[in-house]
Write a protein that holds these residues in place. Structure first.
Motif, PDB file in Angstrom:
ATOM      1  N   GLY A 192      63.958  12.787  62.630  1.00  0.00           N
ATOM      2  CA  GLY A 192      63.701  13.852  63.690  1.00  0.00           C
ATOM      3  C   GLY A 192      64.195  13.162  65.063  1.00  0.00           C
ATOM      4  O   GLY A 192      64.076  11.879  65.331  1.00  0.00           O
ATOM      5  N   HIS A 193      64.585  13.973  65.923  1.00  0.00           N
ATOM      6  CA  HIS A 193      64.966  13.597  67.149  1.00  0.00           C
ATOM      7  C   HIS A 193      66.343  12.735  67.280  1.00  0.00           C
ATOM      8  O   HIS A 193      66.902  12.624  66.566  1.00  0.00           O
ATOM      9  N   GLY A 194      66.490  11.974  68.398  1.00  0.00           N
ATOM     10  CA  GLY A 194      67.712  11.277  68.533  1.00  0.00           C
ATOM     11  C   GLY A 194      68.209  11.242  69.959  1.00  0.00           C
ATOM     12  O   GLY A 194      68.238  12.398  70.462  1.00  0.00           O
ATOM     13  N   ALA A 229      59.158   4.400  70.261  1.00  0.00           N
ATOM     14  CA  ALA A 229      59.653   6.134  70.081  1.00  0.00           C
ATOM     15  C   ALA A 229      60.079   6.539  68.889  1.00  0.00           C
ATOM     16  O   ALA A 229      60.298   6.087  68.036  1.00  0.00           O
ATOM     17  N   GLU A 230      59.499   7.891  68.883  1.00  0.00           N
ATOM     18  CA  GLU A 230      59.482   8.559  67.582  1.00  0.00           C
ATOM     19  C   GLU A 230      60.902   8.535  66.762  1.00  0.00           C
ATOM     20  O   GLU A 230      61.119   8.338  65.775  1.00  0.00           O
ATOM     21  N   LYS A 231      62.139   8.750  67.731  1.00  0.00           N
ATOM     22  CA  LYS A 231      63.387   8.781  67.321  1.00  0.00           C
ATOM     23  C   LYS A 231      63.709   7.637  66.558  1.00  0.00           C
ATOM     24  O   LYS A 231      64.721   7.636  65.427  1.00  0.00           O
ATOM     25  N   LEU A 284      61.494  14.014  59.078  1.00  0.00           N
ATOM     26  CA  LEU A 284      60.480  13.112  59.246  1.00  0.00           C
ATOM     27  C   LEU A 284      60.124  13.165  60.705  1.00  0.00           C
ATOM     28  O   LEU A 284      61.021  13.300  61.721  1.00  0.00           O
ATOM     29  N   HIS A 285      58.730  13.238  61.200  1.00  0.00           N
ATOM     30  CA  HIS A 285      58.506  13.133  62.387  1.00  0.00           C
ATOM     31  C   HIS A 285      57.013  12.398  62.552  1.00  0.00           C
ATOM     32  O   HIS A 285      56.452  11.922  61.534  1.00  0.00           O
ATOM     33  N   VAL A 286      56.645  11.801  63.930  1.00  0.00           N
ATOM     34  CA  VAL A 286      55.542  11.123  64.157  1.00  0.00           C
ATOM     35  C   VAL A 286      54.869  11.853  65.299  1.00  0.00           C
ATOM     36  O   VAL A 286      55.953  12.695  66.070  1.00  0.00           O
TER      37      VAL A 286
END
Ligand SMILES: [Zn+2]
Length: 201
Positions: free
Chosen positions: A34-36, A48-50, A101-103
């Protein structure tokens, strides 16, 4: 022997053998970190989640030793890719499974645990739900396990294959943060997800 009979015997033999020796076709799994890039996702201090989603996705790909299963990532570097771009690219691959995938973070620091979300009212809802249950069940008891839920996330809604969005924990929770940000914790999470994929496909 009549050619038609010969041909029928060959076909019958092929059908008979295929029942005992089913083709071991390779299954394709896309892992979506997830994200980026400019979209860091959830953040707590320097975590950071990414970065966590990419680190765990890379480990997961490395740990997969099952030759029946091929794992590819929707991004391999820290760059921004919109949800629309992601889902279009994933749909072109026609995977057997997608795991995004995430947090998270939460204002309540006690909020913790693993949660899997599937898209309701989709063709693949039942297959996705089985994978989601396997994913959550595979995590060690040290993780709080939340019930599988139905959600309307863009990536799941627009996906043409079975898919699960996995929230691997909360940065705001001390226990989850320790797991998510440590090498040993990331290894354990990645191995758990690989085991659940192997069990599901
Ligand atoms: Zn996220």
């Amino acid at each position: 022997m009549n050619r038609v009979i010969k041909f029928s015997i060959v076909i019958l033999a092929a059908v008979f053998l295929s029942a005992f020796y089913p083709a071991r076709e390779e299954k394709l799994v896309v892992i979506d970190p997830g994200h980026g890039g400019a979209d860091a996702g959830a953040r707590l201090d320097e975590i950071a989640e990414k970065d966590l989603t990419l680190a765990i996705a890379e480990k997961l790909q490395k740990f997969n030793s099952d030759t029946r299963i091929k794992i590819v990532l929707s991004r391999n570097t820290d760059h921004l890719k919109t949800l629309k771009e992601r889902v279009e690219e994933i749909n072109l691959l026609k995977p057997d499974l997608l795991i995004s995938l995430h947090v998270s973070t939460h204002e309540n620091v006690n909020e913790q645990g693993i949660q899997a979300t599937v898209c309701a009212n989709k063709d693949y809802e039942s297959v996705s739900s089985v994978v989601a249950e396997n994913l959550v069940a595979s995590f060690p008891d040290a993780f709080e396990k939340q019930p599988v839920q139905a959600g309307n996330y863009f990536i799941l809604r627009n996906l043409d294959s079975p898919g699960v969005l996995l929230n691997m924990g909360y940065l705001s929770n001390e226990h989850d943060r320790a797991y998510l940000s440590s090498e040993a914790g990331q290894n354990e999470i990645a191995n758990t997800i690989v085991t659940a994929i192997q069990k599901s496909l």
